[in-house]
Write an enzyme that holds these catalytic residues in place. Structure first.
Site, PDB file in Angstrom:
ATOM      1  N   PRO A 204      10.907  -4.334 -20.339  1.00  0.00           N
ATOM      2  CA  PRO A 204      10.844  -5.675 -20.934  1.00  0.00           C
ATOM      3  C   PRO A 204      11.087  -5.671 -22.437  1.00  0.00           C
ATOM      4  O   PRO A 204      11.735  -6.574 -22.969  1.00  0.00           O
ATOM      5  CB  PRO A 204       9.415  -6.130 -20.601  1.00  0.00           C
ATOM      6  CG  PRO A 204       9.076  -5.399 -19.334  1.00  0.00           C
ATOM      7  CD  PRO A 204       9.735  -4.065 -19.468  1.00  0.00           C
ATOM      8  N   ALA A 206      12.562  -3.006 -24.057  1.00  0.00           N
ATOM      9  CA  ALA A 206      13.531  -1.952 -24.361  1.00  0.00           C
ATOM     10  C   ALA A 206      14.788  -2.180 -23.531  1.00  0.00           C
ATOM     11  O   ALA A 206      14.991  -1.546 -22.496  1.00  0.00           O
ATOM     12  CB  ALA A 206      12.933  -0.577 -24.084  1.00  0.00           C
ATOM     13  N   GLY A 207      15.602  -3.132 -23.996  1.00  0.00           N
ATOM     14  CA  GLY A 207      16.871  -3.394 -23.326  1.00  0.00           C
ATOM     15  C   GLY A 207      17.982  -2.661 -24.055  1.00  0.00           C
ATOM     16  O   GLY A 207      18.262  -1.495 -23.784  1.00  0.00           O
ATOM     17  N   SER A 208      18.603  -3.337 -25.030  1.00  0.00           N
ATOM     18  CA  SER A 208      19.603  -2.666 -25.862  1.00  0.00           C
ATOM     19  C   SER A 208      18.954  -1.568 -26.697  1.00  0.00           C
ATOM     20  O   SER A 208      19.565  -0.537 -26.980  1.00  0.00           O
ATOM     21  CB  SER A 208      20.291  -3.686 -26.782  1.00  0.00           C
ATOM     22  OG  SER A 208      21.022  -4.628 -26.017  1.00  0.00           O
ATOM     23  N   ILE A 233      16.294  -3.475 -12.630  1.00  0.00           N
ATOM     24  CA  ILE A 233      16.704  -2.297 -11.876  1.00  0.00           C
ATOM     25  C   ILE A 233      17.550  -2.703 -10.671  1.00  0.00           C
ATOM     26  O   ILE A 233      17.076  -3.390  -9.759  1.00  0.00           O
ATOM     27  CB  ILE A 233      15.471  -1.482 -11.413  1.00  0.00           C
ATOM     28  CG1 ILE A 233      14.592  -1.130 -12.614  1.00  0.00           C
ATOM     29  CG2 ILE A 233      15.914  -0.247 -10.657  1.00  0.00           C
ATOM     30  CD1 ILE A 233      15.307  -0.410 -13.738  1.00  0.00           C
ATOM     31  N   ASP A 316      28.208   6.922 -21.028  1.00  0.00           N
ATOM     32  CA  ASP A 316      29.589   7.143 -21.451  1.00  0.00           C
ATOM     33  C   ASP A 316      30.532   7.280 -20.257  1.00  0.00           C
ATOM     34  O   ASP A 316      31.696   6.887 -20.328  1.00  0.00           O
ATOM     35  CB  ASP A 316      29.682   8.404 -22.318  1.00  0.00           C
ATOM     36  CG  ASP A 316      29.197   8.177 -23.742  1.00  0.00           C
ATOM     37  OD1 ASP A 316      29.070   7.002 -24.142  1.00  0.00           O
ATOM     38  OD2 ASP A 316      28.942   9.169 -24.450  1.00  0.00           O
ATOM     39  N   ARG A 319      30.417   3.480 -18.075  1.00  0.00           N
ATOM     40  CA  ARG A 319      30.974   2.250 -18.637  1.00  0.00           C
ATOM     41  C   ARG A 319      32.401   1.975 -18.185  1.00  0.00           C
ATOM     42  O   ARG A 319      32.747   0.825 -17.899  1.00  0.00           O
ATOM     43  CB  ARG A 319      30.854   2.278 -20.160  1.00  0.00           C
ATOM     44  CG  ARG A 319      29.439   1.940 -20.623  1.00  0.00           C
ATOM     45  CD  ARG A 319      29.188   2.187 -22.089  1.00  0.00           C
ATOM     46  NE  ARG A 319      27.842   1.742 -22.449  1.00  0.00           N
ATOM     47  CZ  ARG A 319      27.166   2.173 -23.498  1.00  0.00           C
ATOM     48  NH1 ARG A 319      27.710   3.077 -24.308  1.00  0.00           N
ATOM     49  NH2 ARG A 319      25.950   1.712 -23.753  1.00  0.00           N
ATOM     50  N   GLY A 416      41.167 -26.316  -9.835  1.00  0.00           N
ATOM     51  CA  GLY A 416      40.647 -27.661 -10.075  1.00  0.00           C
ATOM     52  C   GLY A 416      39.307 -27.875  -9.409  1.00  0.00           C
ATOM     53  O   GLY A 416      38.447 -26.995  -9.390  1.00  0.00           O
ATOM     54  N   GLU A 440      24.996  -2.215 -18.517  1.00  0.00           N
ATOM     55  CA  GLU A 440      25.549  -0.976 -19.092  1.00  0.00           C
ATOM     56  C   GLU A 440      25.741  -1.090 -20.600  1.00  0.00           C
ATOM     57  O   GLU A 440      26.592  -0.421 -21.185  1.00  0.00           O
ATOM     58  CB  GLU A 440      26.885  -0.598 -18.427  1.00  0.00           C
ATOM     59  CG  GLU A 440      26.813  -0.354 -16.954  1.00  0.00           C
ATOM     60  CD  GLU A 440      25.906   0.801 -16.591  1.00  0.00           C
ATOM     61  OE1 GLU A 440      26.246   1.946 -16.900  1.00  0.00           O
ATOM     62  OE2 GLU A 440      24.847   0.544 -16.009  1.00  0.00           O
TER      63      GLU A 440
END
Length: 459
Positions: A204, A206-208, A233, A316, A319, A416, A440
């Site tokens: 919660p 600790a994302g980026s 997760i 790495d 991604r 449309g 990611e």
């Protein structure tokens, strides 16, 4: 490269500066692939000697010999074209996806249910092993193989592609850093499609900012005791194997983070809330609750305190695969839109005849092809262990996911009002595409990674 320089040197020794210059040019072109450099190097050794002796007529024979030894795979990859075996794999996965994934895609999205029928078809296809090392029960496929599979699955069902993607990603730290015990216990069942896996990094708070994680693991005799909460997760509640990152030391930031293999049957492990999502609704996303979760000491992956490095290394390599998923979603939307334009009529003719719509298609197709090329470039660097992977992987993920969002949005526009309904899959594809800009590492984080690597190169 050694052969090439030797050829160039011989040419210069014999006074053939033209040969020396041409040798350097072909060295620059051929340095991207070993086979190209070696074969053209052999050619130029021979050429230099022959020119020195005056026997120029033998040159065509040497060219033919070099060309014969230069494999089709190396030739294709050198010019940005997929080799035949990859195209054969693409055809096989496309047939499987269209017959066994596509029929379940809409229901999985509508009911937010895991597409078990699609996954079982994938398991039974004989293709699962293509993503895993040969010594662990797989067929030894590389990152390019992984990208082709995920792209073709995502073309018809992004949720199924995510199930395929996450299981391979979930065991990546085990494959790369785990003990033989961990590798032998956990990877082969996943490689057979019997088990699924998850990768558990985010929290919660600790994302980026992954290094700020608070989930903690404390050694207690022959076990580790984990306490904390993981969120966002993928495959929560579905997976049989969870790679979980937790803090094992007192050092702040990235230092002191370790990685563990956790089974859902371990005491103190449970699945918490499942998210109600905008897209990728057939793939469950939820939280994991660790309350004095007991993990055997041997389930520590690699060295204690190296978890952050393991996590960044895995990202790495993953991604570009998220980039491939985004390309697949975009390609699927482009295919639907193109077909619709040829069938829909207004003002007495198919709307495909209106130049404004043709220009939109042209832009969409160009963006998709450019994204695919960048993804494959990143995968080739991963496969070769080339320097600069982190930067190019971030570029591939960034560009491909932004492309997917643009292309799916334009696909809805081209259809449309029909595109805004669930009668056509483009609205689902548009919703699915959005998360590829987020997970990611958000695309803002990708820009940070790219710019830092660029600046490091000039300092």
């Amino acid at each position: 490269a050694a052969f090439m320089l030797a050829g160039a040197g011989l040419g210069n020794r014999f006074g053939r500066l033209r040969t020396f210059r041409i040798g350097l040019v072909i060295y620059a072109v051929g340095s991207g692939t070993t086979a190209l450099a070696v074969n053209f190097g052999m050619l130029f050794v021979g050429w230099s000697v022959i020119e020195g002796l005056g026997a120029v007529l033998v040159i065509p024979a040497i060219v033919a010999l070099a060309a014969a030894n230069y494999s089709g795979k190396d030739r294709a990859m050198a010019f940005g074209i997929l080799a035949e075996e990859y195209e054969a794999l693409r055809d096989a996965v496309r047939r499987l996806a269209e017959t066994s994934f596509a029929p379940h895609a809409a229901a999985a999205d509508e009911h937010a249910e895991f597409p078990w029928a699609s996954f079982h078809a994938w398991r039974d296809s004989g293709l699962v092993g293509s993503l895993y090392p040969a010594d662990l029960g797989g067929d030894g496929g590389d990152a390019t193989t992984y990208a082709v599979v995920v792209e073709e699955a995502a073309r018809v069902c992004a949720s199924t592609s995510l199930a395929i993607l996450i299981s391979r990603f979930g065991v990546t730290p085990i494959i790369r850093h785990g003990s033989e015990y961990l590798r032998e216990r956990y990877v082969p069942p996943v490689a057979r499609g019997e088990w699924q896996a998850s990768y558990c990094l985010s929290e919660p708070g600790a994302g980026s900012d992954v290094a700020s994680m608070t989930t903690r693991a404390v050694r207690d005799g022959d076990r580790w005791v984990l306490n904390g909460r993981k969120c966002w997760i993928t495959n929560a509640g579905i997976s049989d194997v969870y790679t979980i990152f937790a803090r094992t030391g007192e050092a702040p930031g990235a230092r002191g983070i370790s990685a563990f293999v956790v089974e859902p049957s371990f005491p103190g492990f449970r699945v918490g809330k499942l998210e109600h999502k905008m897209g990728m609704r057939g793939s469950p996303t939820g939280e994991l609750l660790l309350d004095d979760c007991e993990v055997p000491a041997e389930n520590l992956i690699g060295e204690e305190g190296q978890g952050f490095a393991y996590a960044m290394g895995a990202l790495d390599t993953s991604r570009p695969i998220v980039g491939a998923q985004a390309v697949g979603i975009a390609q699927g939307a482009l295919d639907v839109a193109t077909r619709y334009l040829t069938e829909r009529e207004q003002f007495g003719k198919p709307i495909a005849e209106f130049q404004g719509l043709q220009f939109m298609l042209a832009d969409m197709a160009t963006q998709v092809e450019a994204a695919r090329t960048l993804v494959l470039r990143a995968c080739s660097m991963v496969d070769a262990g080339a320097p600069g992977v982190s930067k190019v992987s971030a570029m591939a993920k960034l560009f491909a996911s932004d492309t997917a969002m643009r292309v799916t949005t334009d696909a809805v526009q081209l259809l449309g009002g029909a595109g805004y309904t669930t009668d056509h899959p483009v609205e689902r594809m548009m919703r699915d595409a959005k998360v590829t800009q987020i997970y990611e590492g958000t695309n803002q984080v990708q820009r940070v990674v790219i710019s830092r690597r660029l600046l490091e190169d000039v300092r």
